[in-house]
Write an enzyme that holds these catalytic residues in place. Sequence first.
Site, PDB file in Angstrom:
ATOM      1  N   SER A   1       3.463   2.253  -2.132  1.00 49.43           N
ATOM      2  CA  SER A   1       2.126   3.495  -1.793  1.00 49.43           C
ATOM      3  C   SER A   1       1.559   3.421  -0.398  1.00 49.43           C
ATOM      4  CB  SER A   1       1.443   2.385  -2.633  1.00 49.43           C
ATOM      5  OG  SER A   1       0.707   1.237  -1.770  1.00 49.43           O
TER       6      SER A   1
ATOM      7  N   HIS B   1      -2.217  11.910   1.153  1.00 50.20           N
ATOM      8  CA  HIS B   1      -0.734  12.311   2.443  1.00 50.20           C
ATOM      9  C   HIS B   1      -0.227  13.310   1.818  1.00 50.20           C
ATOM     10  CE1 HIS B   1      -3.000   8.943   4.199  1.00 50.20           C
ATOM     11  NE2 HIS B   1      -3.024   8.446   3.217  1.00 50.20           N
TER      12      HIS B   1
ATOM     13  N   LYS C   1       5.397  12.096  -1.632  1.00 53.63           N
ATOM     14  CA  LYS C   1       4.793  11.977  -3.144  1.00 53.63           C
ATOM     15  C   LYS C   1       5.197  13.511  -3.504  1.00 53.63           C
ATOM     16  CE  LYS C   1       3.029   8.158  -3.805  1.00 53.63           C
ATOM     17  NZ  LYS C   1       3.147   8.270  -5.300  1.00 53.63           N
TER      18      LYS C   1
ATOM     19  N   SER D   1      -0.682  12.150  -4.039  1.00 56.56           N
ATOM     20  CA  SER D   1      -1.625  10.942  -2.605  1.00 56.56           C
ATOM     21  C   SER D   1      -2.682  12.241  -1.688  1.00 56.56           C
ATOM     22  CB  SER D   1      -1.064  10.028  -2.162  1.00 56.56           C
ATOM     23  OG  SER D   1      -1.692  10.160  -1.204  1.00 56.56           O
TER      24      SER D   1
ATOM     25  N   GLY E   1       3.957   3.324 -10.373  1.00 53.15           N
ATOM     26  CA  GLY E   1       4.432   2.577  -9.638  1.00 53.15           C
ATOM     27  C   GLY E   1       5.374   3.287  -8.360  1.00 53.15           C
TER      28      GLY E   1
ATOM     29  N   ASP F   1      12.612  -2.732 -13.694  1.00 54.53           N
ATOM     30  CA  ASP F   1      12.673  -1.806 -11.656  1.00 54.53           C
ATOM     31  C   ASP F   1      12.676   0.005 -12.511  1.00 54.53           C
ATOM     32  OD1 ASP F   1      13.240  -1.138  -9.953  1.00 54.53           O
ATOM     33  OD2 ASP F   1      14.418  -2.866  -8.987  1.00 54.53           O
TER      34      ASP F   1
ATOM     35  N   TYR G   1       6.187   8.870   3.538  1.00 55.39           N
ATOM     36  CA  TYR G   1       5.400   8.250   2.231  1.00 55.39           C
ATOM     37  C   TYR G   1       4.782   9.818   1.838  1.00 55.39           C
ATOM     38  CZ  TYR G   1       1.240   7.302  -0.883  1.00 55.39           C
ATOM     39  OH  TYR G   1       0.486   7.166  -1.997  1.00 55.39           O
TER      40      TYR G   1
ATOM     41  N   ARG H   1     -13.284   7.589   6.875  1.00 52.43           N
ATOM     42  CA  ARG H   1     -12.573   8.669   6.368  1.00 52.43           C
ATOM     43  C   ARG H   1     -13.080   8.573   4.972  1.00 52.43           C
ATOM     44  NH1 ARG H   1      -7.527   7.519   4.694  1.00 52.43           N
ATOM     45  NH2 ARG H   1      -6.395   9.274   4.582  1.00 52.43           N
TER      46      ARG H   1
HETATM   47  C1  15L Z   1      -3.216   6.441  -0.181  1.00 52.11           C
HETATM   48  O1  15L Z   1      -1.742   7.184  -0.907  1.00 52.11           O
HETATM   49  C2  15L Z   1      -1.935   5.021  -0.365  1.00 52.11           C
HETATM   50  O2  15L Z   1      -1.718   4.965  -1.417  1.00 52.11           O
HETATM   51  C3  15L Z   1      -3.707   3.995  -0.135  1.00 52.11           C
HETATM   52  O3  15L Z   1      -2.785   2.943  -0.081  1.00 52.11           O
HETATM   53  C4  15L Z   1      -4.487   4.266   0.947  1.00 52.11           C
HETATM   54  O4  15L Z   1      -3.714   3.945   2.205  1.00 52.11           O
HETATM   55  C5  15L Z   1      -4.724   5.471   0.447  1.00 52.11           C
HETATM   56  O5  15L Z   1      -4.017   6.806   0.365  1.00 52.11           O
HETATM   57  C6  15L Z   1      -5.826   5.972   1.913  1.00 52.11           C
HETATM   58  O6  15L Z   1      -5.108   7.456   2.250  1.00 52.11           O
HETATM   59  O7  15L Z   1      -6.878   5.282   1.868  1.00 52.11           O
END
Ligand code: 15L
Length: 270
Positions: free
Chosen positions: A71, A109, A136, A107, A68, A47, A132, A170
Amino acid sequence: MKTVLITGATGDVGTHLSRELAGKYKLRLSDRRPQTPPKGQSFVKADISNMSDALRITKGVDAIVHLGGYSVEGPWKAIFQANIIGCYNVFEAARRNGVKRIVFPTSNHAVGFYRRDQTIDHRVYIKPDSRYGVSKVFGDTLGSLYADKYGMEMFMVRIGNVHPFPLDKRRLSIWISPRDIAQLVSIGIDHPGIKFEIVYGISSNKRAWYDNSNAARLGYRPQDDAEAHAAEVLAREKPGDPVAELYQGGIFTVAEEVPNPAAPKGKKKK
Ligand code: 15L
């Protein structure tokens, strides 16, 4: 052969990567959830929100692929625990154990509030679309600090979506195939002279919103293009949230909390 630790190895991306990278590296897989490792690979349950676990799993490896964490968009408490505390523990444990190279799958995102009519490269200012996404960005900036202050080698991959095929309209712009993400992660592990790099984790998609020239400069030659699936994907696409569709991050830009399908099921604490 290099020994490579993959954290979060039982998740979707971890499963694709451990299959694709088997035989190329000696893999040490790790996750909170127990798993029987594929033949020739080892598994350590840990963990990463505990520093002692983070120190134990990072000892004696040549590189770390730190997957890890939490997500998707979700409750702050869970994101904070996994993606802020967990990420800090892994980077700091790597430093203390003398592991220089980290590949950090960040990500799309982190920059999800850029509009879909914009093309962005690795130098744009961050525009996270969710808690989220913010978590990141935390990993990206911690990586930058550890590169500059401690001479660590940080390879940040802003992943779109890893899947055997693009799931919707998308994802035609941000999809990356399992073999392409494996190629990009291998560059992150093996390319000499990395200090701190940001690349986009996408295949060679015709509809890409990213200028991925930094990845190309480092030798990335993606083999797949989401366009091969476009007709099929577009035929089944249903109209979505009109605001979400303006932005690259899609539904994360309007969602308050998106339940994490990978989270362990159990009774909710009162
Ligand atoms: C991400 O960052 C996620 O981890 C994944 O689960 C998806 O949601 C992906 O982006 C996405 O934008 O499709």
